[in-house]
Design an enzyme around this catalytic site. Structure first.
Site, PDB file in Angstrom:
ATOM      1  N   HIS A 171      -5.993  31.787  -3.035  1.00  0.00           N
ATOM      2  CA  HIS A 171      -6.060  30.402  -3.489  1.00  0.00           C
ATOM      3  C   HIS A 171      -7.047  30.375  -4.660  1.00  0.00           C
ATOM      4  O   HIS A 171      -8.154  29.838  -4.550  1.00  0.00           O
ATOM      5  CB  HIS A 171      -6.526  29.517  -2.334  1.00  0.00           C
ATOM      6  CG  HIS A 171      -6.211  28.059  -2.490  1.00  0.00           C
ATOM      7  ND1 HIS A 171      -5.798  27.492  -3.686  1.00  0.00           N
ATOM      8  CD2 HIS A 171      -6.272  27.040  -1.584  1.00  0.00           C
ATOM      9  CE1 HIS A 171      -5.626  26.189  -3.497  1.00  0.00           C
ATOM     10  NE2 HIS A 171      -5.893  25.893  -2.232  1.00  0.00           N
TER      11      HIS A 171
ATOM     12  N   ARG B  10       2.791  26.071  -4.326  1.00  0.00           N
ATOM     13  CA  ARG B  10       2.244  26.436  -3.007  1.00  0.00           C
ATOM     14  C   ARG B  10       3.419  26.867  -2.143  1.00  0.00           C
ATOM     15  O   ARG B  10       4.461  26.195  -2.092  1.00  0.00           O
ATOM     16  CB  ARG B  10       1.522  25.260  -2.354  1.00  0.00           C
ATOM     17  CG  ARG B  10       1.146  25.585  -0.919  1.00  0.00           C
ATOM     18  CD  ARG B  10       0.199  24.604  -0.331  1.00  0.00           C
ATOM     19  NE  ARG B  10      -1.143  24.762  -0.883  1.00  0.00           N
ATOM     20  CZ  ARG B  10      -2.216  24.149  -0.381  1.00  0.00           C
ATOM     21  NH1 ARG B  10      -2.107  23.354   0.650  1.00  0.00           N
ATOM     22  NH2 ARG B  10      -3.405  24.336  -0.929  1.00  0.00           N
TER      23      ARG B  10
ATOM     24  N   ARG C 167      -4.985  17.486  -0.672  1.00  0.00           N
ATOM     25  CA  ARG C 167      -5.930  17.643  -1.764  1.00  0.00           C
ATOM     26  C   ARG C 167      -5.389  18.389  -2.961  1.00  0.00           C
ATOM     27  O   ARG C 167      -5.474  17.929  -4.088  1.00  0.00           O
ATOM     28  CB  ARG C 167      -7.154  18.440  -1.303  1.00  0.00           C
ATOM     29  CG  ARG C 167      -8.339  17.666  -0.931  1.00  0.00           C
ATOM     30  CD  ARG C 167      -9.105  18.468   0.092  1.00  0.00           C
ATOM     31  NE  ARG C 167      -8.225  18.759   1.210  1.00  0.00           N
ATOM     32  CZ  ARG C 167      -8.016  17.901   2.194  1.00  0.00           C
ATOM     33  NH1 ARG C 167      -8.617  16.762   2.220  1.00  0.00           N
ATOM     34  NH2 ARG C 167      -7.177  18.187   3.184  1.00  0.00           N
ATOM     35  N   THR C 168      -4.857  19.592  -2.705  1.00  0.00           N
ATOM     36  CA  THR C 168      -4.528  20.441  -3.850  1.00  0.00           C
ATOM     37  C   THR C 168      -3.437  19.806  -4.692  1.00  0.00           C
ATOM     38  O   THR C 168      -3.532  19.751  -5.922  1.00  0.00           O
ATOM     39  CB  THR C 168      -4.138  21.848  -3.364  1.00  0.00           C
ATOM     40  OG1 THR C 168      -5.176  22.316  -2.508  1.00  0.00           O
ATOM     41  CG2 THR C 168      -3.979  22.817  -4.513  1.00  0.00           C
TER      42      THR C 168
ATOM     43  N   LYS D 155      18.908  22.606   1.616  1.00  0.00           N
ATOM     44  CA  LYS D 155      20.363  22.803   1.535  1.00  0.00           C
ATOM     45  C   LYS D 155      20.718  24.285   1.461  1.00  0.00           C
ATOM     46  O   LYS D 155      21.866  24.634   1.276  1.00  0.00           O
ATOM     47  CB  LYS D 155      20.911  22.113   0.276  1.00  0.00           C
ATOM     48  CG  LYS D 155      20.732  20.618   0.230  1.00  0.00           C
ATOM     49  CD  LYS D 155      21.439  20.092  -1.027  1.00  0.00           C
ATOM     50  CE  LYS D 155      21.074  18.661  -1.323  1.00  0.00           C
ATOM     51  NZ  LYS D 155      21.511  18.276  -2.670  1.00  0.00           N
TER      52      LYS D 155
HETATM   53  C1  NCD Z   1      -7.158  25.104   1.939  1.00  0.00           C
HETATM   54  C2  NCD Z   1      -5.822  25.805   1.839  1.00  0.00           C
HETATM   55  O1  NCD Z   1      -4.785  25.168   1.694  1.00  0.00           O
HETATM   56  O2  NCD Z   1      -5.867  27.042   1.915  1.00  0.00           O
HETATM   57  N1  NCD Z   1      -7.057  23.737   1.643  1.00  0.00           N
HETATM   58  C3  NCD Z   1      -7.108  23.338   0.352  1.00  0.00           C
HETATM   59  O3  NCD Z   1      -6.381  23.794  -0.492  1.00  0.00           O
HETATM   60  N2  NCD Z   1      -8.070  22.468   0.049  1.00  0.00           N
HETATM   61  C4  NCD Z   1      -7.859  25.359   3.209  1.00  0.00           C
HETATM   62  C5  NCD Z   1      -7.171  24.999   4.492  1.00  0.00           C
HETATM   63  O4  NCD Z   1      -6.032  24.546   4.506  1.00  0.00           O
HETATM   64  O5  NCD Z   1      -7.807  25.180   5.527  1.00  0.00           O
END
Ligand code: NCD
Length: 324
Positions: A148, A120, A71-72, A99
């Protein structure tokens, strides 16, 4: 510049996050949260009316995801494309980290290719490390069990749009409050609003970290309960926010299995607990077993609608940091 002028003519709203890194919910006071949600609403109108804009034509976003994401990552990319920009994707599989390249070296290279970087990373504080190093805005898309902030802003946008307000909201949060970074950021954002009440419900091993409690203390009325009390914390809630037990953050499979399956939201569970008819059930996704699939047909299931607010909020954030 032309694109920027066109955008400000359309929205008439001056950017207040120009050039900023978005690393933590603690950077957001009430004014900033409301501003982002207002710009996200501008983006909602833009997408509904025109589908896309050319505001960020010629701009490049690097999407550096060193932890899995569906998703993100997709939602940031969709946001950039809807604003007319382009995306360079670097992930675990394609990164030279394999590497032996350091995170710092990867960043020093990538900042030369782009105007903004979304990161991320499995370690707490990684986005901040990146922001200290590079000269383009860094957006934290999740730093380990830390924060987040962009998810929390989209959650606020979703709640404000559905409930018409954030002041006076009562939210019950259930699941992995220790490792679940979305809730760490969301609790801090909501603390900017008046008369917010949050009921935190988890197992003894997955309670909310002390730092998060310290950050909201005196600003939010909150309760902490163990899983058997979940049903008692449902009736007063306007929002029920469920989170996944974060399997990847446990030291061993056994420790994860001991926590797995500790609750499951269903229509019967909510009805027996006296849930409000207009309760909104949110979840950042992915869902594992916290919400029964049969609940998806219940009008209170809001988690798939919530996703849409994510693209709009990320459009707002990317545009804001790149607007002058
Ligand atoms: C969340 C995350 O990555 O922290 N997911 C997301 O970004 N939609 C929640 C999760 O992974 O449970």
């Amino acid at each position: 510049m032309q694109g920027r002028r066109a955008a400000s003519q359309v929205h008439g709203r001056k950017a207040i996050l120009s050039g900023m890194d978005i690393l933590s919910a603690s950077q957001f006071d009430r004014k900033r949260v409301e501003h982002v949600l207002d710009v996200a609403n501008d983006m909602r109108l833009l997408v509904n009316n025109r589908g896309a804009s050319s505001e960020l034509a010629g701009k490049v976003m690097v999407s550096l995801f060193l932890e899995p994401s569906t998703r993100t990552a997709s939602s940031f990319s969709a946001a950039m494309y809807r604003l007319g920009g382009s995306v360079l994707t670097v992930n675990e599989a394609t990164s030279s980290a394999k590497k032996g390249e350091t995170f710092e070296d990867t960043l020093r290279v990538l900042e030369n290719y782009a105007d903004v970087i979304v990161i991320r990373h499995p370690q707490i504080g990684a986005a901040k490390r990146a922001a200290d190093l590079v000269s383009i805005p860094v957006l934290n898309a999740g730093d380990g069990a830390g924060e987040h902030p962009t998810q929390a802003l989209m959650d606020c946008f979703c709640m404000r749009t559905l409930k018409g307000r954030l002041d006076g909201i009562t939210m019950t949060v259930v699941g992995d409050l220790k490792f679940g970074r979305t809730i760490h950021s969301l609790a801090v954002l909501l603390a900017n609003f008046e008369n917010v009440k949050i009921n935190f419900v988890s197992t003894a091993g997955l309670r909310l970290p002390d730092e998060v409690k310290a950050a909201i203390k005196g600003r939010v009325k909150y309760t902490e309960s163990l899983m058997p009390q979940l049903a008692e914390k449902i009736a007063e809630a306007d929002v029920l926010y469920a989170t996944r037990i974060q399997q990847e953050r446990f030291a061993s499979v056994e420790e994860y299995l001991a926590e797995k399956g500790s609750f499951c939201i269903s229509t019967k569970f909510l009805d027996d607990a006296g849930a409000k008819k207009d309760l909104a059930v949110l979840h950042p996704l992915p869902r594992v077993d916290e919400i029964a699939p049969s609940f998806d047909a219940d009008p209170r299931a809001t988690y798939f609608k919530q996703v849409r607010y994510g693209v709009l909020t990320r459009m707002a954030l990317i545009a804001e940091v790149l607007r002058s």
